[in-house]
Design a protein around this motif. Structure first.
Motif, short mmCIF file in Angstrom:
data_model
loop_
_atom_site.label_atom_id
_atom_site.label_comp_id
_atom_site.label_asym_id
_atom_site.label_seq_id
_atom_site.Cartn_x
_atom_site.Cartn_y
_atom_site.Cartn_z
N GLN A 136 0.84 -1.20 0.00
CA GLN A 136 0.00 0.00 0.00
C GLN A 136 0.88 1.25 0.00
O GLN A 136 0.58 2.22 -0.71
N ALA A 137 1.96 1.23 0.76
CA ALA A 137 2.86 2.39 0.83
C ALA A 137 3.47 2.69 -0.54
O ALA A 137 3.57 3.86 -0.95
N TYR A 138 3.88 1.65 -1.26
CA TYR A 138 4.46 1.85 -2.59
C TYR A 138 3.42 2.47 -3.53
O TYR A 138 3.72 3.45 -4.22
N LEU A 139 2.23 1.88 -3.56
CA LEU A 139 1.19 2.39 -4.45
C LEU A 139 0.82 3.83 -4.12
O LEU A 139 0.67 4.66 -5.02
N ASN A 140 0.70 4.13 -2.85
CA ASN A 140 0.37 5.50 -2.44
C ASN A 140 1.44 6.50 -2.85
O ASN A 140 1.15 7.67 -3.08
N GLY A 141 2.69 6.06 -2.92
CA GLY A 141 3.80 6.94 -3.26
C GLY A 141 4.01 7.17 -4.74
O GLY A 141 4.83 8.00 -5.14
N GLN A 142 3.25 6.47 -5.58
CA GLN A 142 3.41 6.60 -7.03
C GLN A 142 2.47 7.64 -7.60
O GLN A 142 1.39 7.89 -7.06
N SER A 143 2.89 8.23 -8.71
CA SER A 143 2.02 9.19 -9.39
C SER A 143 0.87 8.43 -10.05
O SER A 143 0.96 7.22 -10.30
N VAL A 144 -0.20 9.13 -10.33
CA VAL A 144 -1.35 8.51 -10.97
C VAL A 144 -0.95 7.99 -12.36
O VAL A 144 -1.42 6.93 -12.79
N ASP A 145 -0.06 8.68 -13.05
CA ASP A 145 0.39 8.22 -14.37
C ASP A 145 1.16 6.90 -14.26
O ASP A 145 0.97 6.01 -15.09
N LYS A 146 2.00 6.77 -13.27
CA LYS A 146 2.75 5.54 -13.06
C LYS A 146 1.79 4.39 -12.74
O LYS A 146 1.94 3.28 -13.26
N LEU A 147 0.80 4.65 -11.91
CA LEU A 147 -0.19 3.62 -11.57
C LEU A 147 -1.00 3.21 -12.79
O LEU A 147 -1.28 2.02 -12.98
N ARG A 148 -1.36 4.17 -13.62
CA ARG A 148 -2.08 3.85 -14.86
C ARG A 148 -1.22 2.95 -15.75
O ARG A 148 -1.72 2.01 -16.35
N HIS A 149 0.05 3.25 -15.81
CA HIS A 149 0.98 2.46 -16.62
C HIS A 149 1.05 1.02 -16.09
O HIS A 149 1.01 0.07 -16.88
N ILE A 150 1.15 0.84 -14.80
CA ILE A 150 1.21 -0.49 -14.19
C ILE A 150 -0.05 -1.29 -14.53
O ILE A 150 0.02 -2.44 -14.97
N LEU A 151 -1.21 -0.68 -14.34
CA LEU A 151 -2.47 -1.36 -14.61
C LEU A 151 -2.63 -1.67 -16.09
O LEU A 151 -3.02 -2.78 -16.46
N ALA A 152 -2.31 -0.71 -16.93
CA ALA A 152 -2.42 -0.93 -18.38
C ALA A 152 -1.49 -2.06 -18.83
O ALA A 152 -1.90 -2.92 -19.62
N ALA A 153 -0.27 -2.07 -18.35
CA ALA A 153 0.68 -3.12 -18.72
C ALA A 153 0.18 -4.49 -18.30
O ALA A 153 0.30 -5.47 -19.04
N ALA A 154 -0.40 -4.58 -17.12
CA ALA A 154 -0.93 -5.86 -16.65
C ALA A 154 -2.09 -6.33 -17.53
O ALA A 154 -2.16 -7.49 -17.91
N ILE A 155 -2.98 -5.42 -17.88
CA ILE A 155 -4.13 -5.77 -18.73
C ILE A 155 -3.66 -6.22 -20.11
O ILE A 155 -4.14 -7.22 -20.65
N ILE A 156 -2.72 -5.50 -20.67
CA ILE A 156 -2.20 -5.86 -22.01
C ILE A 156 -1.52 -7.22 -21.95
O ILE A 156 -1.71 -8.06 -22.84
N THR A 157 -0.74 -7.48 -20.91
CA THR A 157 -0.05 -8.76 -20.76
C THR A 157 -1.02 -9.91 -20.67
O THR A 157 -0.85 -10.95 -21.30
N VAL A 158 -2.06 -9.74 -19.90
CA VAL A 158 -3.06 -10.80 -19.71
C VAL A 158 -3.86 -11.04 -20.99
O VAL A 158 -4.26 -12.16 -21.27
N SER A 159 -4.06 -10.00 -21.77
CA SER A 159 -4.88 -10.13 -22.98
C SER A 159 -4.18 -10.85 -24.12
O SER A 159 -4.82 -11.26 -25.07
#
Length: 61
Positions: free
Chosen positions: A37-60
Motif C-alpha cells: 500500500q505504501a508503494y502504491l500510495n507513493g506513485q504518481s497517478v500516471d505511473k499507476l495507470r501504466h502499471i495497470l495498463a501493462a498488466a491488462i495488455i499482458t493478460v490479454s
C-alpha cells in the motif's frame, strides 16, 4: 464479452488514483501484482495507470 484494449485504456485514463490502486490490488490474471500500500500510495497517478495498463495488455495476449 471483455471490452477491447482501447476501451479498457480509455476507462483507465478516466480513473482516479484510489480507483486505480483498488484495481491493481484486486487484479486477477496470469500476472501477480504484489505491491505494498505504501508503494502504491507513493506513485504518481500516471505511473499507476501504466502499471495497470501493462498488466491488462499482458493478460490479454
Amino acid at each position: 464479452m471483455a471490452p477491447s484494449i482501447e476501451k479498457q485504456m480509455s476507462i483507465i485514463s478516466s480513473m482516479g488514483k484510489s480507483e486505480i490502486i483498488e484495481q491493481i490490488q484486486g487484479f486477477k490474471g496470469r500476472v501477480n501484482l504484489d505491491f505494498t500500500q505504501a508503494y502504491l500510495n507513493g506513485q504518481s497517478v500516471d505511473k499507476l495507470r501504466h502499471i495497470l495498463a501493462a498488466a491488462i495488455i499482458t493478460v490479454s495476449k
